[in-house]
Design a protein around this motif. Structure first.
Motif, PDB file in Angstrom:
ATOM      1  N   THR A   6       0.847  -1.188   0.000  1.00 43.32           N
ATOM      2  CA  THR A   6       0.000   0.000   0.000  1.00 43.32           C
ATOM      3  C   THR A   6       0.880   1.235   0.000  1.00 43.32           C
ATOM      4  OG1 THR A   6      -1.888   1.085   1.062  1.00 43.32           O
ATOM      5  CG2 THR A   6      -0.192   0.226   2.523  1.00 43.32           C
ATOM      6  N   HIS A   7       0.287   2.351  -0.331  1.00 38.54           N
ATOM      7  CA  HIS A   7       0.912   3.648  -0.120  1.00 38.54           C
ATOM      8  C   HIS A   7      -0.185   4.694  -0.028  1.00 38.54           C
ATOM      9  CE1 HIS A   7       0.689   4.250  -4.536  1.00 38.54           C
ATOM     10  NE2 HIS A   7       0.755   5.535  -4.256  1.00 38.54           N
ATOM     11  N   THR A  37       0.483  -3.591  12.225  1.00 35.47           N
ATOM     12  CA  THR A  37       0.346  -2.136  12.290  1.00 35.47           C
ATOM     13  C   THR A  37       1.672  -1.545  11.844  1.00 35.47           C
ATOM     14  OG1 THR A  37      -1.237  -2.254  14.113  1.00 35.47           O
ATOM     15  CG2 THR A  37      -0.130  -0.144  13.759  1.00 35.47           C
ATOM     16  N   VAL A  38       1.608  -0.626  10.882  1.00 33.39           N
ATOM     17  CA  VAL A  38       2.804   0.018  10.353  1.00 33.39           C
ATOM     18  C   VAL A  38       2.567   1.522  10.254  1.00 33.39           C
ATOM     19  CG1 VAL A  38       3.517  -2.028   9.041  1.00 33.39           C
ATOM     20  CG2 VAL A  38       2.077  -0.295   7.958  1.00 33.39           C
ATOM     21  N   THR A  39       3.624   2.249   9.992  1.00 31.56           N
ATOM     22  CA  THR A  39       3.546   3.688   9.740  1.00 31.56           C
ATOM     23  C   THR A  39       4.217   3.954   8.405  1.00 31.56           C
ATOM     24  OG1 THR A  39       3.631   4.145  12.110  1.00 31.56           O
ATOM     25  CG2 THR A  39       4.141   5.978  10.632  1.00 31.56           C
ATOM     26  N   THR A  40       3.566   4.756   7.561  1.00 33.54           N
ATOM     27  CA  THR A  40       4.141   5.042   6.250  1.00 33.54           C
ATOM     28  C   THR A  40       5.431   5.840   6.384  1.00 33.54           C
ATOM     29  OG1 THR A  40       2.761   7.020   5.999  1.00 33.54           O
ATOM     30  CG2 THR A  40       1.919   4.961   5.050  1.00 33.54           C
ATOM     31  N   HIS A  42       8.692   8.275   4.550  1.00 37.98           N
ATOM     32  CA  HIS A  42       8.730   9.610   3.952  1.00 37.98           C
ATOM     33  C   HIS A  42       8.106   9.653   2.565  1.00 37.98           C
ATOM     34  CE1 HIS A  42      12.185   7.729   2.032  1.00 37.98           C
ATOM     35  NE2 HIS A  42      12.106   8.667   1.112  1.00 37.98           N
ATOM     36  N   ASP A  43       8.036   8.495   1.890  1.00 39.18           N
ATOM     37  CA  ASP A  43       7.465   8.412   0.549  1.00 39.18           C
ATOM     38  C   ASP A  43       6.009   7.947   0.577  1.00 39.18           C
ATOM     39  OD1 ASP A  43       7.752   8.736  -2.236  1.00 39.18           O
ATOM     40  OD2 ASP A  43       8.168   6.603  -2.506  1.00 39.18           O
ATOM     41  N   GLY A  44       5.410   7.868   1.782  1.00 36.35           N
ATOM     42  CA  GLY A  44       4.022   7.428   1.907  1.00 36.35           C
ATOM     43  C   GLY A  44       3.841   5.931   1.736  1.00 36.35           C
ATOM     44  N   ARG A  45       4.938   5.206   1.736  1.00 36.93           N
ATOM     45  CA  ARG A  45       4.893   3.756   1.537  1.00 36.93           C
ATOM     46  C   ARG A  45       5.318   3.031   2.812  1.00 36.93           C
ATOM     47  NH1 ARG A  45       4.527   2.658  -3.906  1.00 36.93           N
ATOM     48  NH2 ARG A  45       4.819   4.495  -5.222  1.00 36.93           N
ATOM     49  N   CYS A  46       5.078   1.738   2.831  1.00 36.36           N
ATOM     50  CA  CYS A  46       5.562   0.900   3.926  1.00 36.36           C
ATOM     51  C   CYS A  46       6.944   0.390   3.531  1.00 36.36           C
ATOM     52  CB  CYS A  46       4.607  -0.260   4.163  1.00 36.36           C
ATOM     53  SG  CYS A  46       2.944   0.292   4.562  1.00 36.36           S
ATOM     54  N   ASP A  47       7.795   0.184   4.498  1.00 36.33           N
ATOM     55  CA  ASP A  47       9.163  -0.242   4.210  1.00 36.33           C
ATOM     56  C   ASP A  47       9.247  -1.670   3.674  1.00 36.33           C
ATOM     57  OD1 ASP A  47      10.317   2.216   4.898  1.00 36.33           O
ATOM     58  OD2 ASP A  47      10.396   1.662   7.013  1.00 36.33           O
ATOM     59  N   ALA A  48       8.219  -2.453   3.899  1.00 33.11           N
ATOM     60  CA  ALA A  48       8.174  -3.839   3.419  1.00 33.11           C
ATOM     61  C   ALA A  48       6.727  -4.170   3.081  1.00 33.11           C
ATOM     62  CB  ALA A  48       8.698  -4.777   4.509  1.00 33.11           C
ATOM     63  N   PRO A  49       6.500  -5.213   2.279  1.00 37.46           N
ATOM     64  CA  PRO A  49       5.121  -5.614   2.016  1.00 37.46           C
ATOM     65  C   PRO A  49       4.370  -5.895   3.321  1.00 37.46           C
ATOM     66  CG  PRO A  49       6.610  -6.746   0.527  1.00 37.46           C
ATOM     67  CD  PRO A  49       7.468  -6.043   1.557  1.00 37.46           C
ATOM     68  N   LEU A  50       3.082  -5.625   3.312  1.00 36.38           N
ATOM     69  CA  LEU A  50       2.260  -5.920   4.487  1.00 36.38           C
ATOM     70  C   LEU A  50       2.139  -7.426   4.688  1.00 36.38           C
ATOM     71  CD1 LEU A  50      -0.511  -3.252   3.881  1.00 36.38           C
ATOM     72  CD2 LEU A  50       1.310  -3.179   5.602  1.00 36.38           C
ATOM     73  N   LEU A  51       1.987  -8.137   3.600  1.00 35.64           N
ATOM     74  CA  LEU A  51       1.969  -9.609   3.612  1.00 35.64           C
ATOM     75  C   LEU A  51       2.691 -10.083   2.361  1.00 35.64           C
ATOM     76  CD1 LEU A  51      -1.786 -10.323   4.475  1.00 35.64           C
ATOM     77  CD2 LEU A  51       0.163 -10.510   6.031  1.00 35.64           C
TER      78      LEU A  51
END
Length: 117
Positions: A6-7, A37-40, A42-51
């Motif tokens: 996601t982003h 639970t993650v936090t986006t 600086h680029d609005g993305r997650c550092d790794a896939p959620l799954l």
């Protein structure tokens, strides 16, 4: 190998939605099971896939984006209660071997999503 990513794009300010809390749940009927639970970043993305890989299975999922808190932290002039606060996206994964990208485009007044690539 399948994965879920996601982003977030802040359409009100024309930039990535950085620092937004995102919760992921697996759904089974009306029951929800918290997965991550993650936090986006600086680029609005997650550092790794959620799954990914064997953790991604066919079924129904829910993403909860804490957009209202993000806009409040930016100092956006929005009334209480917020018009857009927590954005809840429920979606299905039919093919666990595929890449499912679920972006959120959000402002204090609207949001949209689509299945990206």
């Amino acid at each position: 190998m399948g994965k879920l990513t996601t982003h977030v794009l802040d359409t009100a300010n024309g930039r990535p939605g950085a620092g937004i809390k995102v919760e992921l749940y697996a759904l089974d009927g009306d029951a929800r099971r918290a997965l991550k639970t993650v936090t986006t970043n600086h680029d609005g993305r997650c550092d790794a896939p959620l799954l990914e890989a064997e953790a991604l299975v066919a079924g129904e999922y829910e993403l909860v984006f804490h957009a209202g808190a993000y806009f409040a932290a930016l100092g956006a002039n929005v009334p209480e209660p917020r018009f857009v606060d927590r954005v809840v996206l429920r979606f299905g994964i039919a093919d666990a071997a595929a890449h499912y990208h679920v972006p959120l485009l959000v402002s204090p007044w609207s949001y949209s999503t689509y299945r990206g690539s």
